[in-house]
Design a protein around this motif. Structure first.
Motif, mmCIF file in Angstrom:
data_model
loop_
_atom_site.group_PDB
_atom_site.id
_atom_site.type_symbol
_atom_site.label_atom_id
_atom_site.label_comp_id
_atom_site.label_asym_id
_atom_site.label_seq_id
_atom_site.Cartn_x
_atom_site.Cartn_y
_atom_site.Cartn_z
ATOM 1 N N ASP A 210 8.271 46.235 23.913
ATOM 2 C CA ASP A 210 7.851 44.970 23.315
ATOM 3 C C ASP A 210 7.912 43.791 24.284
ATOM 4 O OD1 ASP A 210 7.318 46.071 20.805
ATOM 5 O OD2 ASP A 210 9.397 45.845 20.156
ATOM 6 N N SER A 269 -0.047 44.954 26.676
ATOM 7 C CA SER A 269 0.127 44.699 25.250
ATOM 8 C C SER A 269 0.274 46.010 24.477
ATOM 9 C CB SER A 269 -1.079 43.934 24.705
ATOM 10 O OG SER A 269 -1.048 43.883 23.291
ATOM 11 N N ALA A 271 0.279 45.663 21.052
ATOM 12 C CA ALA A 271 0.001 45.096 19.730
ATOM 13 C C ALA A 271 -0.811 46.049 18.853
ATOM 14 C CB ALA A 271 -0.739 43.766 19.878
ATOM 15 N N LYS A 274 1.286 48.989 17.312
ATOM 16 C CA LYS A 274 2.222 48.486 16.301
ATOM 17 C C LYS A 274 1.477 48.057 15.038
ATOM 18 C CE LYS A 274 4.480 45.448 18.798
ATOM 19 N NZ LYS A 274 5.520 44.456 19.175
ATOM 20 N N GLN A 275 0.291 47.505 15.222
ATOM 21 C CA GLN A 275 -0.494 47.068 14.061
ATOM 22 C C GLN A 275 -0.897 48.259 13.188
ATOM 23 O OE1 GLN A 275 -4.282 45.303 15.008
ATOM 24 N NE2 GLN A 275 -4.578 44.466 12.970
ATOM 25 N N GLY A 278 1.983 49.652 11.401
ATOM 26 C CA GLY A 278 2.580 48.742 10.440
ATOM 27 C C GLY A 278 4.014 48.387 10.754
ATOM 28 N N ILE A 279 4.330 48.219 12.048
ATOM 29 C CA ILE A 279 5.690 47.880 12.457
ATOM 30 C C ILE A 279 5.666 46.588 13.277
ATOM 31 C CG2 ILE A 279 6.511 50.260 12.436
ATOM 32 C CD1 ILE A 279 6.160 50.319 15.476
ATOM 33 N N ALA A 280 6.789 45.878 13.249
ATOM 34 C CA ALA A 280 6.885 44.629 13.997
ATOM 35 C C ALA A 280 7.441 44.846 15.388
ATOM 36 C CB ALA A 280 7.760 43.629 13.234
ATOM 37 N N ASN A 281 8.352 45.800 15.517
ATOM 38 C CA ASN A 281 9.014 46.049 16.801
ATOM 39 C C ASN A 281 9.273 47.532 16.996
ATOM 40 O OD1 ASN A 281 10.522 43.252 15.662
ATOM 41 N ND2 ASN A 281 9.716 43.125 17.741
ATOM 42 N N THR A 285 14.726 47.901 22.530
ATOM 43 C CA THR A 285 14.230 46.759 23.295
ATOM 44 C C THR A 285 14.074 47.158 24.756
ATOM 45 O OG1 THR A 285 16.410 45.881 23.890
ATOM 46 C CG2 THR A 285 15.472 45.197 21.757
#
Length: 299
Positions: A210, A269, A271, A274-275, A278-281, A285
């Motif tokens: 991320d 990216s 993005a 993840k889209q 359906g996850i944010a992170n 890390t």
């Protein structure tokens, strides 16, 4: 669930195999070096994960033909068998280098491909072939472009920085502010498993952690992992550039090409994946993943 994997002896393949076995998957490790690999392919598998390939040779000892024979032609052959089989999913592990060797801004899937090396070109040609082929109903094609993958036991491009810090050598390029994307092996495992089990559209997906990591922060992470005091030298960039230009003529440890590799940014990216999931992170890390990898070097 039955999963066939090529390139299972490599770093990613060996780690992914362990992860999938822990998930109770039934694995077939397929070697494309074997002349009878077509006979060994389990056409009743649910998934084939194609990791086998000719890795980028930084010493430039490999011929262009090697890259195309392995990365392009073998991929074509395997995909043809996939099209004729009952296998549902085809994962092709390409590379961000199939798109760009240098990045201005953030690298997204829509970026117009312009690979500069035989490695990147061979990967891109394989992508183009796969995308041009008809996909039978009920089948899915995932082209995965990971950035630099790391994990315990695999130093990769982290090795040079690790050696410098662990030997108490100063980092002389602290005046440069650049960031790079990494991919922890744990996040790779998570993404592959999620993709297998969710209804996702076929297509190209970039894999990256991320958060991009500035090189100066990476040096500090190495210090934290090794217990060494980090020495960051903010030498003016003009002096560094002059030294690098001198290294193009004299046998110095720094030249303009090496300076570019050490100080350029390469941000990828994640993005899109993840889209669609359906996850944010992602679960790990970038900093956590790097610390885990770096601490493993001490053992």
């Amino acid at each position: 669930m039955k999963i066939s994997i090529t390139g299972a002896s490599g770093f990613v393949g060996s780690n992914l195999s362990v992860f999938l076995k822990e998930k109770h998957a039934d694995l077939l490790l397929l070697s494309l070096r074997s002349e009878d690999w077509r006979d060994q392919l389990d056409r009743s598998s649910d998934v084939v994960i194609h990791l086998a390939g000719k890795a980028h040779d930084t010493a430039n000892a490999a011929s262009d033909e090697e890259y195309y024979n392995v990365n392009t032609e073998l991929t074509k052959d395997l995909f043809k068998e996939f099209q004729r089989s009952g296998i549902r999913d085809f994962f092709y592990f390409s590379s961000v280098k199939a798109v760009a060797d240098t990045v201005t801004g953030i690298l997204e899937e829509e970026h117009s491909p312009d690979p500069q090396t035989a490695y990147g070109k061979s990967k891109r040609l394989a992508e183009e072939y796969l995308l041009s082929q008809p996909l039978p109903p009920g089948k899915r094609l995932f082209i995965i472009r990971p950035c630099m993958i790391h994990g315990p036991g695999n130093k990769g491009n982290l090795n040079l920085l690790y050696k410098m810090v662990s030997r108490n050598m100063p980092w002389p390029l602290a005046a440069y502010e650049n960031s790079r994307s990494f991919l922890s092996i744990d996040n790779l495992h998570f993404l592959v498993w999620q993709m297998i089990h969710k209804e996702l559209p076929s297509g190209i997906y970039h894999f990256a952690d991320d958060q991009p990591i500035p090189t100066n922060q990476l040096v500090q992470l190495i210090g934290a992992a090794t217990g060494k005091k980090v020495k960051l030298w903010n030498i003016p960039q003009k002096l560094i550039s002059f030294a690098a230009q001198s290294g193009d003529i004299l046998p110095l440890p720094l030249n303009t090409e090496r300076l570019k590799k050490l100080t350029e940014s390469y941000v990828v990216s994640n993005a899109r994946i993840k889209q669609v999931l359906g996850i944010a992170n992602l679960p790990v890390t970038a900093e956590e993943g790097l610390l885990k990898t770096l601490k493993s070097f001490n053992k």
